[in-house]
Motif scaffolding. Structure first.
Motif, PDB file in Angstrom:
ATOM      1  N   VAL A 125      51.636  -3.696  -9.578  1.00 28.83           N
ATOM      2  CA  VAL A 125      50.290  -3.533  -9.022  1.00 28.83           C
ATOM      3  C   VAL A 125      50.441  -2.711  -7.739  1.00 28.83           C
ATOM      4  CG1 VAL A 125      48.233  -4.710  -8.145  1.00 28.83           C
ATOM      5  CG2 VAL A 125      49.586  -5.759  -9.979  1.00 28.83           C
ATOM      6  N   PRO A 126      50.322  -1.379  -7.855  1.00 27.21           N
ATOM      7  CA  PRO A 126      50.549  -0.539  -6.676  1.00 27.21           C
ATOM      8  C   PRO A 126      49.384  -0.538  -5.691  1.00 27.21           C
ATOM      9  CG  PRO A 126      50.009   0.828  -8.557  1.00 27.21           C
ATOM     10  CD  PRO A 126      50.093  -0.583  -9.057  1.00 27.21           C
ATOM     11  N   LEU A 127      48.176  -0.847  -6.177  1.00 28.04           N
ATOM     12  CA  LEU A 127      46.986  -0.809  -5.331  1.00 28.04           C
ATOM     13  C   LEU A 127      45.909  -1.681  -5.965  1.00 28.04           C
ATOM     14  CD1 LEU A 127      45.254   0.555  -3.030  1.00 28.04           C
ATOM     15  CD2 LEU A 127      44.614   2.252  -4.742  1.00 28.04           C
ATOM     16  N   VAL A 128      45.197  -2.407  -5.134  1.00 25.53           N
ATOM     17  CA  VAL A 128      44.083  -3.228  -5.619  1.00 25.53           C
ATOM     18  C   VAL A 128      42.788  -2.565  -5.149  1.00 25.53           C
ATOM     19  CG1 VAL A 128      42.949  -5.476  -5.498  1.00 25.53           C
ATOM     20  CG2 VAL A 128      45.449  -5.332  -5.544  1.00 25.53           C
ATOM     21  N   VAL A 129      41.876  -2.349  -6.081  1.00 23.99           N
ATOM     22  CA  VAL A 129      40.567  -1.786  -5.777  1.00 23.99           C
ATOM     23  C   VAL A 129      39.526  -2.792  -6.251  1.00 23.99           C
ATOM     24  CG1 VAL A 129      38.982   0.143  -6.179  1.00 23.99           C
ATOM     25  CG2 VAL A 129      41.447   0.561  -6.090  1.00 23.99           C
ATOM     26  N   ALA A 130      38.574  -3.116  -5.349  1.00 23.88           N
ATOM     27  CA  ALA A 130      37.562  -4.124  -5.696  1.00 23.88           C
ATOM     28  C   ALA A 130      36.226  -3.768  -5.061  1.00 23.88           C
ATOM     29  CB  ALA A 130      38.024  -5.502  -5.230  1.00 23.88           C
ATOM     30  N   ASP A 131      35.161  -4.300  -5.662  1.00 20.76           N
ATOM     31  CA  ASP A 131      33.827  -4.071  -5.095  1.00 20.76           C
ATOM     32  C   ASP A 131      33.551  -5.084  -3.983  1.00 20.76           C
ATOM     33  OD1 ASP A 131      33.235  -6.482  -6.332  1.00 20.76           O
ATOM     34  OD2 ASP A 131      31.956  -5.603  -7.854  1.00 20.76           O
ATOM     35  N   ALA A 132      32.349  -5.018  -3.420  1.00 25.04           N
ATOM     36  CA  ALA A 132      31.988  -5.878  -2.293  1.00 25.04           C
ATOM     37  C   ALA A 132      31.965  -7.354  -2.662  1.00 25.04           C
ATOM     38  CB  ALA A 132      30.642  -5.459  -1.718  1.00 25.04           C
ATOM     39  N   GLY A 133      31.801  -7.660  -3.940  1.00 19.20           N
ATOM     40  CA  GLY A 133      31.849  -9.064  -4.352  1.00 19.20           C
ATOM     41  C   GLY A 133      33.165  -9.716  -3.950  1.00 19.20           C
ATOM     42  N   TYR A 134      34.262  -8.974  -4.069  1.00 17.93           N
ATOM     43  CA  TYR A 134      35.565  -9.459  -3.619  1.00 17.93           C
ATOM     44  C   TYR A 134      35.826  -9.057  -2.173  1.00 17.93           C
ATOM     45  CZ  TYR A 134      36.867 -10.732  -8.382  1.00 17.93           C
ATOM     46  OH  TYR A 134      36.923 -11.323  -9.611  1.00 17.93           O
ATOM     47  N   GLY A 135      35.434  -7.861  -1.806  1.00 19.50           N
ATOM     48  CA  GLY A 135      35.714  -7.360  -0.459  1.00 19.50           C
ATOM     49  C   GLY A 135      35.078  -8.179   0.644  1.00 19.50           C
ATOM     50  N   ASP A 136      33.941  -8.805   0.374  1.00 21.20           N
ATOM     51  CA  ASP A 136      33.290  -9.643   1.377  1.00 21.20           C
ATOM     52  C   ASP A 136      34.021 -10.968   1.591  1.00 21.20           C
ATOM     53  OD1 ASP A 136      31.341  -7.776   1.864  1.00 21.20           O
ATOM     54  OD2 ASP A 136      29.760  -8.829   0.772  1.00 21.20           O
ATOM     55  N   ALA A 137      34.895 -11.333   0.673  1.00 18.46           N
ATOM     56  CA  ALA A 137      35.613 -12.611   0.764  1.00 18.46           C
ATOM     57  C   ALA A 137      36.876 -12.436   1.606  1.00 18.46           C
ATOM     58  CB  ALA A 137      35.968 -13.115  -0.629  1.00 18.46           C
ATOM     59  N   ALA A 138      36.855 -12.993   2.812  1.00 20.24           N
ATOM     60  CA  ALA A 138      38.002 -12.879   3.720  1.00 20.24           C
ATOM     61  C   ALA A 138      39.256 -13.489   3.098  1.00 20.24           C
ATOM     62  CB  ALA A 138      37.679 -13.535   5.055  1.00 20.24           C
ATOM     63  N   ALA A 139      39.095 -14.573   2.345  1.00 18.10           N
ATOM     64  CA  ALA A 139      40.251 -15.223   1.720  1.00 18.10           C
ATOM     65  C   ALA A 139      40.919 -14.284   0.712  1.00 18.10           C
ATOM     66  CB  ALA A 139      39.819 -16.522   1.039  1.00 18.10           C
TER      67      ALA A 139
ATOM     68  N   ARG B 179      26.270  -6.202   5.802  1.00 20.84           N
ATOM     69  CA  ARG B 179      26.028  -7.298   6.740  1.00 20.84           C
ATOM     70  C   ARG B 179      27.262  -7.644   7.561  1.00 20.84           C
ATOM     71  NH1 ARG B 179      25.935 -12.133   2.248  1.00 20.84           N
ATOM     72  NH2 ARG B 179      27.755 -11.305   1.264  1.00 20.84           N
ATOM     73  N   HIS B 180      28.356  -6.948   7.345  1.00 23.79           N
ATOM     74  CA  HIS B 180      29.586  -7.189   8.088  1.00 23.79           C
ATOM     75  C   HIS B 180      29.776  -6.123   9.149  1.00 23.79           C
ATOM     76  CE1 HIS B 180      30.967 -10.401   5.490  1.00 23.79           C
ATOM     77  NE2 HIS B 180      30.566  -9.669   4.464  1.00 23.79           N
ATOM     78  N   SER B 181      30.515  -6.471  10.171  1.00 23.64           N
ATOM     79  CA  SER B 181      30.859  -5.508  11.210  1.00 23.64           C
ATOM     80  C   SER B 181      32.333  -5.684  11.548  1.00 23.64           C
ATOM     81  CB  SER B 181      29.988  -5.714  12.453  1.00 23.64           C
ATOM     82  OG  SER B 181      30.200  -7.006  12.980  1.00 23.64           O
ATOM     83  N   ALA B 182      32.871  -4.729  12.263  1.00 21.24           N
ATOM     84  CA  ALA B 182      34.281  -4.784  12.631  1.00 21.24           C
ATOM     85  C   ALA B 182      34.428  -4.492  14.114  1.00 21.24           C
ATOM     86  CB  ALA B 182      35.072  -3.773  11.807  1.00 21.24           C
ATOM     87  N   GLN B 183      35.262  -5.265  14.766  1.00 24.77           N
ATOM     88  CA  GLN B 183      35.578  -5.067  16.172  1.00 24.77           C
ATOM     89  C   GLN B 183      37.082  -5.176  16.345  1.00 24.77           C
ATOM     90  OE1 GLN B 183      33.374  -7.810  15.452  1.00 24.77           O
ATOM     91  NE2 GLN B 183      31.565  -6.559  15.648  1.00 24.77           N
ATOM     92  N   PRO B 184      37.598  -4.669  17.462  1.00 27.05           N
ATOM     93  CA  PRO B 184      39.027  -4.852  17.738  1.00 27.05           C
ATOM     94  C   PRO B 184      39.345  -6.342  17.888  1.00 27.05           C
ATOM     95  CG  PRO B 184      38.032  -3.277  19.274  1.00 27.05           C
ATOM     96  CD  PRO B 184      36.924  -3.864  18.465  1.00 27.05           C
ATOM     97  N   ALA B 185      40.583  -6.717  17.684  1.00 26.43           N
ATOM     98  CA  ALA B 185      40.982  -8.123  17.747  1.00 26.43           C
ATOM     99  C   ALA B 185      40.732  -8.740  19.117  1.00 26.43           C
ATOM    100  CB  ALA B 185      42.456  -8.261  17.375  1.00 26.43           C
ATOM    101  N   ASP B 186      40.785  -7.943  20.174  1.00 31.35           N
ATOM    102  CA  ASP B 186      40.603  -8.489  21.520  1.00 31.35           C
ATOM    103  C   ASP B 186      39.149  -8.417  22.003  1.00 31.35           C
ATOM    104  OD1 ASP B 186      40.517  -5.739  21.731  1.00 31.35           O
ATOM    105  OD2 ASP B 186      41.761  -5.650  23.532  1.00 31.35           O
ATOM    106  N   ALA B 187      38.215  -8.104  21.125  1.00 31.08           N
ATOM    107  CA  ALA B 187      36.798  -8.006  21.505  1.00 31.08           C
ATOM    108  C   ALA B 187      36.261  -9.374  21.893  1.00 31.08           C
ATOM    109  CB  ALA B 187      35.982  -7.429  20.356  1.00 31.08           C
ATOM    110  N   ARG B 188      35.423  -9.397  22.924  1.00 36.02           N
ATOM    111  CA  ARG B 188      34.787 -10.623  23.393  1.00 36.02           C
ATOM    112  C   ARG B 188      33.283 -10.405  23.464  1.00 36.02           C
ATOM    113  NH1 ARG B 188      38.759 -12.242  21.857  1.00 36.02           N
ATOM    114  NH2 ARG B 188      40.582 -12.892  23.001  1.00 36.02           N
ATOM    115  N   PRO B 189      32.464 -11.433  23.172  1.00 39.16           N
ATOM    116  CA  PRO B 189      31.012 -11.265  23.252  1.00 39.16           C
ATOM    117  C   PRO B 189      30.551 -11.025  24.693  1.00 39.16           C
ATOM    118  CG  PRO B 189      31.596 -13.510  22.590  1.00 39.16           C
ATOM    119  CD  PRO B 189      32.857 -12.747  22.741  1.00 39.16           C
TER     120      PRO B 189
END
Length: 96
Positions: free
Chosen positions: A12-26, A45-55
Motif C-alpha cells: 500500500v504505497p499511498l492511501v487516498v480517501a474522501d472527506a468521509g474518512y479524512g474528517d476522522a482524526a482517528a 468545517r475544519h481548520s488548521a493552525q500551527p501546533a503552538d497556536a493559542r486562542p
C-alpha cells in the motif's frame, strides 16, 4: 481493510480517501502510526493552525458595530463632538 490487505502481502504505497474518512482524526492518526503516506479530503468545517497556536480574544466579534475603543481615528478640525464625518455647514459658506 488496509491492515488486512497488507497482511496478504499487498503493498500500500499511498492511501487516498474522501472527506468521509479524512474528517476522522482517528483514521488519519492510524495512517500516521503505520507510516503510510496519504491524501484525504476534509470538509469545509475544519481548520488548521500551527501546533503552538493559542486562542486570542478578538477586540470585536465581527458583527454589529465595533466597540468605541476599536474606532480610533484622529478628529479633523471641522469635526466637533457628535459631528463625526459631517462638516460644519457654516465653515463651508452655506447658509443654514
Amino acid at each position: 481493510m488496509i491492515d488486512e490487505a497488507r497482511s496478504w502481502g499487498i503493498d500500500v504505497p499511498l492511501v487516498v480517501a474522501d472527506a468521509g474518512y479524512g474528517d476522522a482524526a482517528a483514521f488519519r492518526s492510524g495512517l500516521e502510526e503505520r507510516n503510510l503516506p496519504y491524501a484525504v479530503g476534509v470538509s469545509g468545517r475544519h481548520s488548521a493552525q500551527p501546533a503552538d497556536a493559542r486562542p486570542v480574544q478578538p477586540t470585536c466579534a465581527g458583527t454589529g458595530r465595533p466597540p468605541k475603543n476599536a474606532l480610533s481615528r484622529p478628529v479633523a478640525d471641522h469635526e466637533g463632538p457628535g459631528r463625526r464625518g459631517r462638516p460644519d455647514s457654516r465653515s463651508a459658506g452655506v447658509l443654514a
